[in-house]
Design a protein around this motif. Structure first.
Motif, PDB file in Angstrom:
ATOM      1  N   MET A 152      35.077  40.928  32.673  1.00 40.62           N
ATOM      2  CA  MET A 152      35.368  40.576  34.040  1.00 40.62           C
ATOM      3  C   MET A 152      36.036  41.762  34.729  1.00 40.62           C
ATOM      4  O   MET A 152      36.833  42.464  34.145  1.00 40.62           O
ATOM      5  CB  MET A 152      36.297  39.354  34.076  1.00 40.62           C
ATOM      6  N   TYR A 153      35.681  41.958  35.959  1.00 44.38           N
ATOM      7  CA  TYR A 153      36.260  43.001  36.800  1.00 44.38           C
ATOM      8  C   TYR A 153      36.882  42.312  38.009  1.00 44.38           C
ATOM      9  O   TYR A 153      36.299  41.373  38.548  1.00 44.38           O
ATOM     10  CB  TYR A 153      35.158  43.970  37.239  1.00 44.38           C
ATOM     11  N   THR A 154      38.058  42.754  38.408  1.00 44.98           N
ATOM     12  CA  THR A 154      38.679  42.166  39.592  1.00 44.98           C
ATOM     13  C   THR A 154      38.972  43.228  40.638  1.00 44.98           C
ATOM     14  O   THR A 154      39.132  44.410  40.324  1.00 44.98           O
ATOM     15  CB  THR A 154      40.010  41.449  39.267  1.00 44.98           C
ATOM     16  N   ARG A 155      39.038  42.773  41.852  1.00 43.88           N
ATOM     17  CA  ARG A 155      39.394  43.629  42.972  1.00 43.88           C
ATOM     18  C   ARG A 155      40.797  43.283  43.477  1.00 43.88           C
ATOM     19  O   ARG A 155      41.142  43.581  44.613  1.00 43.88           O
ATOM     20  CB  ARG A 155      38.358  43.466  44.080  1.00 43.88           C
ATOM     21  N   ILE A 156      41.583  42.660  42.609  1.00 40.02           N
ATOM     22  CA  ILE A 156      42.928  42.231  43.003  1.00 40.02           C
ATOM     23  C   ILE A 156      43.757  43.406  43.499  1.00 40.02           C
ATOM     24  O   ILE A 156      44.392  43.328  44.550  1.00 40.02           O
ATOM     25  CB  ILE A 156      43.652  41.509  41.846  1.00 40.02           C
ATOM     26  N   LYS A 157      43.750  44.484  42.764  1.00 35.49           N
ATOM     27  CA  LYS A 157      44.561  45.649  43.141  1.00 35.49           C
ATOM     28  C   LYS A 157      44.170  46.154  44.529  1.00 35.49           C
ATOM     29  O   LYS A 157      45.028  46.462  45.357  1.00 35.49           O
ATOM     30  CB  LYS A 157      44.396  46.748  42.096  1.00 35.49           C
ATOM     31  N   GLU A 158      42.875  46.229  44.774  1.00 30.79           N
ATOM     32  CA  GLU A 158      42.371  46.692  46.073  1.00 30.79           C
ATOM     33  C   GLU A 158      42.841  45.771  47.204  1.00 30.79           C
ATOM     34  O   GLU A 158      43.367  46.241  48.228  1.00 30.79           O
ATOM     35  CB  GLU A 158      40.843  46.719  46.021  1.00 30.79           C
ATOM     36  N   PHE A 159      42.664  44.467  47.031  1.00 30.80           N
ATOM     37  CA  PHE A 159      43.071  43.519  48.065  1.00 30.80           C
ATOM     38  C   PHE A 159      44.592  43.461  48.203  1.00 30.80           C
ATOM     39  O   PHE A 159      45.113  43.341  49.308  1.00 30.80           O
ATOM     40  CB  PHE A 159      42.503  42.122  47.777  1.00 30.80           C
ATOM     41  N   ARG A 160      45.288  43.559  47.100  1.00 33.26           N
ATOM     42  CA  ARG A 160      46.752  43.547  47.107  1.00 33.26           C
ATOM     43  C   ARG A 160      47.274  44.723  47.929  1.00 33.26           C
ATOM     44  O   ARG A 160      48.208  44.584  48.730  1.00 33.26           O
ATOM     45  CB  ARG A 160      47.241  43.614  45.655  1.00 33.26           C
ATOM     46  N   ALA A 161      46.647  45.885  47.765  1.00 36.10           N
ATOM     47  CA  ALA A 161      47.060  47.084  48.498  1.00 36.10           C
ATOM     48  C   ALA A 161      46.866  46.914  50.010  1.00 36.10           C
ATOM     49  O   ALA A 161      47.668  47.429  50.796  1.00 36.10           O
ATOM     50  CB  ALA A 161      46.278  48.295  48.007  1.00 36.10           C
ATOM     51  N   PHE A 196      47.418  44.381  51.743  1.00 29.60           N
ATOM     52  CA  PHE A 196      48.540  43.623  52.271  1.00 29.60           C
ATOM     53  C   PHE A 196      49.875  44.286  51.977  1.00 29.60           C
ATOM     54  O   PHE A 196      50.919  43.810  52.416  1.00 29.60           O
ATOM     55  CB  PHE A 196      48.547  42.203  51.689  1.00 29.60           C
ATOM     56  N   GLY A 197      49.860  45.370  51.208  1.00 32.26           N
ATOM     57  CA  GLY A 197      51.091  46.056  50.856  1.00 32.26           C
ATOM     58  C   GLY A 197      51.916  45.299  49.829  1.00 32.26           C
ATOM     59  O   GLY A 197      53.124  45.499  49.747  1.00 32.26           O
ATOM     60  N   TYR A 198      51.262  44.425  49.059  1.00 34.75           N
ATOM     61  CA  TYR A 198      51.962  43.645  48.045  1.00 34.75           C
ATOM     62  C   TYR A 198      52.064  44.427  46.746  1.00 34.75           C
ATOM     63  O   TYR A 198      51.103  45.057  46.323  1.00 34.75           O
ATOM     64  CB  TYR A 198      51.224  42.344  47.721  1.00 34.75           C
ATOM     65  N   THR A 199      53.219  44.344  46.118  1.00 38.89           N
ATOM     66  CA  THR A 199      53.349  44.849  44.754  1.00 38.89           C
ATOM     67  C   THR A 199      52.820  43.770  43.814  1.00 38.89           C
ATOM     68  O   THR A 199      52.569  42.630  44.231  1.00 38.89           O
ATOM     69  CB  THR A 199      54.821  45.136  44.399  1.00 38.89           C
ATOM     70  N   GLN A 200      52.697  44.122  42.554  1.00 38.57           N
ATOM     71  CA  GLN A 200      52.300  43.114  41.567  1.00 38.57           C
ATOM     72  C   GLN A 200      53.321  41.990  41.541  1.00 38.57           C
ATOM     73  O   GLN A 200      52.958  40.818  41.448  1.00 38.57           O
ATOM     74  CB  GLN A 200      52.159  43.745  40.187  1.00 38.57           C
ATOM     75  N   ALA A 201      54.581  42.342  41.641  1.00 36.67           N
ATOM     76  CA  ALA A 201      55.647  41.336  41.636  1.00 36.67           C
ATOM     77  C   ALA A 201      55.568  40.428  42.869  1.00 36.67           C
ATOM     78  O   ALA A 201      55.787  39.217  42.765  1.00 36.67           O
ATOM     79  CB  ALA A 201      57.014  42.012  41.557  1.00 36.67           C
ATOM     80  N   ASP A 202      55.251  41.009  44.025  1.00 40.60           N
ATOM     81  CA  ASP A 202      55.097  40.206  45.246  1.00 40.60           C
ATOM     82  C   ASP A 202      53.996  39.168  45.080  1.00 40.60           C
ATOM     83  O   ASP A 202      54.186  37.994  45.390  1.00 40.60           O
ATOM     84  CB  ASP A 202      54.729  41.089  46.449  1.00 40.60           C
ATOM     85  N   LEU A 203      52.849  39.617  44.606  1.00 39.37           N
ATOM     86  CA  LEU A 203      51.720  38.704  44.435  1.00 39.37           C
ATOM     87  C   LEU A 203      52.051  37.637  43.396  1.00 39.37           C
ATOM     88  O   LEU A 203      51.767  36.462  43.604  1.00 39.37           O
ATOM     89  CB  LEU A 203      50.461  39.476  44.030  1.00 39.37           C
ATOM     90  N   ALA A 204      52.657  38.050  42.307  1.00 40.19           N
ATOM     91  CA  ALA A 204      53.033  37.101  41.255  1.00 40.19           C
ATOM     92  C   ALA A 204      53.953  36.015  41.810  1.00 40.19           C
ATOM     93  O   ALA A 204      53.750  34.827  41.535  1.00 40.19           O
ATOM     94  CB  ALA A 204      53.701  37.838  40.103  1.00 40.19           C
TER      95      ALA A 204
END
Length: 69
Positions: free
Chosen positions: A1-10, A12-20
């Motif tokens: 599986m491949y995700t685009r989470i990092k791309e979409f997260r960026a 919005f300016g969200y860190t991994q912690a923000d999204l979590a």
């Protein structure tokens, strides 16, 4: 599986912690998702896609889809 989470997260300016925090998981879960080492439940995939204002299909590409691209 491949995700685009990092791309979409960026976008919005969200860190991994923000999204979590927004979806109610640990930051490590987001790390594993972004690396493709964890398949989320449908509920988690939906929550992430809603927070990132996109569809599950746009956010997650599964192996069979990767091979056809």
């Amino acid at each position: 599986m491949y995700t685009r989470i990092k791309e979409f997260r960026a976008r919005f300016g969200y860190t991994q912690a923000d999204l979590a925090a927004r979806v109610g998981v640990r930051r490590e879960t987001i790390v594993f998702l972004e690396k493709g080492k964890y398949n989320p439940s449908l509920r988690l995939a939906r929550q992430i896609s809603q927070v990132l204002n996109t569809s599950i299909d746009e956010l997650f590409l599964f192996d069979d889809e990767e091979n056809s691209l």
